[in-house]
Design an enzyme around this catalytic site. Structure first.
Site, mmCIF file in Angstrom:
data_model
loop_
_atom_site.group_PDB
_atom_site.id
_atom_site.type_symbol
_atom_site.label_atom_id
_atom_site.label_comp_id
_atom_site.label_asym_id
_atom_site.label_seq_id
_atom_site.Cartn_x
_atom_site.Cartn_y
_atom_site.Cartn_z
ATOM 1 N N ASP A 254 0.284 -2.642 -5.594
ATOM 2 C CA ASP A 254 0.609 -2.226 -4.872
ATOM 3 C C ASP A 254 0.132 -0.892 -4.196
ATOM 4 O OD1 ASP A 254 1.545 -3.811 -2.176
ATOM 5 O OD2 ASP A 254 2.264 -1.595 -2.226
ATOM 6 N N ASN A 262 -4.243 1.344 7.506
ATOM 7 C CA ASN A 262 -5.002 0.799 9.037
ATOM 8 C C ASN A 262 -4.580 1.402 10.062
ATOM 9 O OD1 ASN A 262 -6.348 -1.358 7.248
ATOM 10 N ND2 ASN A 262 -4.208 -2.116 6.935
ATOM 11 N N HIS A 267 -8.889 -0.796 10.472
ATOM 12 C CA HIS A 267 -9.347 -1.735 9.368
ATOM 13 C C HIS A 267 -10.474 -1.984 8.559
ATOM 14 C CE1 HIS A 267 -5.276 -4.268 10.194
ATOM 15 N NE2 HIS A 267 -5.348 -4.059 11.334
ATOM 16 N N ASP A 271 -10.536 -1.519 4.914
ATOM 17 C CA ASP A 271 -10.988 -2.613 3.958
ATOM 18 C C ASP A 271 -12.261 -2.165 3.272
ATOM 19 O OD1 ASP A 271 -10.532 -4.604 5.175
ATOM 20 O OD2 ASP A 271 -11.925 -4.712 6.282
ATOM 21 N N GLU A 307 -2.689 -6.104 0.616
ATOM 22 C CA GLU A 307 -2.863 -4.199 -0.285
ATOM 23 C C GLU A 307 -2.206 -5.135 -1.800
ATOM 24 O OE1 GLU A 307 0.419 -3.965 1.883
ATOM 25 O OE2 GLU A 307 -1.425 -4.560 2.452
#
Length: 390
Positions: A254, A262, A267, A271, A307
């Site tokens: 994680d 973010n 975002h 990504d 994530e």
């Protein structure tokens, strides 16, 4: 994403190419069998004409023609069976087969007078066979050779005084023959274009089906297996572990404070971080810690959600799992992640658990998740194994 999907595609491409080539060769052999059947029918017609004394050739000449046909088809068969045809621009060998049939048909016609109209039907059989492969230009060339050859036979007979009893009838036969041949060339070209269009649509459909099949089992952002696919892989790994009594570990990964990335950069940048992390993690796991061969390593790590990622560390005990996890942690921390808005420093927390046969796999996942939670609670950027849960 592109590099991950591309790497996966490169691994399976040679196998697909080999299967496609083998299927194409089998199809060519089937077409050759059909061509041989066509030849057999044509030879029977010639033999009938010779028996009825409508064909002005000797037994030796007839034997030579039959031998040439058998030898040529044998060579075509040998070339396809041993892949020699793949070196040629036309691996189907349709054009040389057509040329051979037209030349032999012209020779037969040149030795026929009363049954010439019947013998001209041999050309139609050849032209119909060409629809399997020839394009418009090749079809027109074959028709031109046939008409030109027949015109040469007709003119030579006129000049030698050995023409048919009625020159007008001979001209009519020549004209009709030319019209029929070029009409068949046109129709054959049309069929060829339809076949090419159909092949292109089939290839597009196959490509689309492959893409949909890939997306059904993979994350469209990172190119890694999705949650369903990686859990299916986990089930298979568990079954193999029970059969072979081999250890394997599960690692829950994680990214730390990913929500802040973010929120701060958007975002799109988030990504990009996920894609880069998937790339680095896949590279690190391409070692002896993966459950299968190197070319299978990417199937052993998947995006579990958001994530969070899940990795399978095959044939690995808990200490080996810790070492693999620490290498991945260091690779994540070592360099900032490039994004369109600038570099982003990230770390990862990892929880590792060992599968204990024959326990349910959800129990292993639960311990890995608890170890991940402990890594988060004790400062992040850590690797915690289930041994530290006690």
């Amino acid at each position: 994403q592109g590099s991950l999907q591309g790497a996966a595609s490169l691994q399976i491409m040679p196998m697909k190419i080999a299967k496609h080539r083998a299927a194409s060769q089998r199809l060519r052999l089937r077409r050759l069998r059909l061509a041989m059947l066509t030849w057999a029918i044509a030879i029977l017609i010639v033999l009938a004409a010779w028996t009825l004394e409508l064909l002005e050739i000797t037994l030796v000449e007839l034997t030579v023609i039959v031998a040439v046909v058998i030898l040529a088809n044998g060579l075509f068969d040998f070339a396809i069976r041993y892949d020699w045809n793949l070196r040629l621009k036309d691996p189907s060998l349709t054009l040389p087969q057509m040329l051979l049939s037209v030349l032999i048909a012209l020779w037969v016609v040149s030795h026929t007078v009363d049954a010439r109209g019947i013998m001209l039907m041999l050309f139609i059989m050849s032209m119909m066979f060409g629809m399997f492969r020839l394009n418009g230009r090749q079809y027109t060339m074959i028709a031109a050779i046939a008409v030109g050859g027949y015109l040469t036979i007709f003119l030579s007979e006129v000049m030698s005084g050995a023409c048919e009893r009625c020159t007008d009838l001979g001209l009519l036969k020549l004209g009709v023959f030319a019209v029929v041949m070029f009409w068949m060339a046109y129709v054959g070209s049309y069929v060829s274009r339809l076949r090419q269009t159909l092949n292109e649509r089939n290839q597009s459909l196959e490509s689309l089906n492959q893409k949909l099949s890939f997306l059904a089992g993979h994350d469209d952002l990172t190119g890694l297996p999705n949650r369903r696919q990686i859990l299916d892989r986990l089930e298979k790994t568990g079954e193999r572990s029970r059969r072979r009594d081999q250890d394997f570990c599960v690692a829950m990964l994680d990214l730390d404070n990913f929500k802040q990335v973010n929120d701060r950069l958007g975002h799109a940048a988030g990504d990009e971080v996920l894609v880069e992390f998937a790339r680095r993690a896949s590279q690190v796991l391409r070692g002896e810690d993966t459950v299968a061969r190197i070319d299978d390593s990417m199937r052993d790590m998947g995006r579990f959600g958001g994530e969070e990622f899940l990795a399978l560390l095959g044939d690995t005990d808990l200490e080996g799992g810790r070492m693999a996890g620490d290498r991945l942690r260091q690779a994540t921390e070592a360099r900032p992640f490039p994004t369109r808005l600038g570099p982003v420093q990230c770390t990862v927390s990892i929880g590792i658990a060992r599968y204990r046969a024959p326990e349910p796999l959800r129990a292993t996942l639960s311990r890995a998740d608890q170890a991940l939670y402990l890594a988060k609670q004790t400062g992040r950027n850590r690797v915690v194994t289930e041994a530290e849960l006690d």
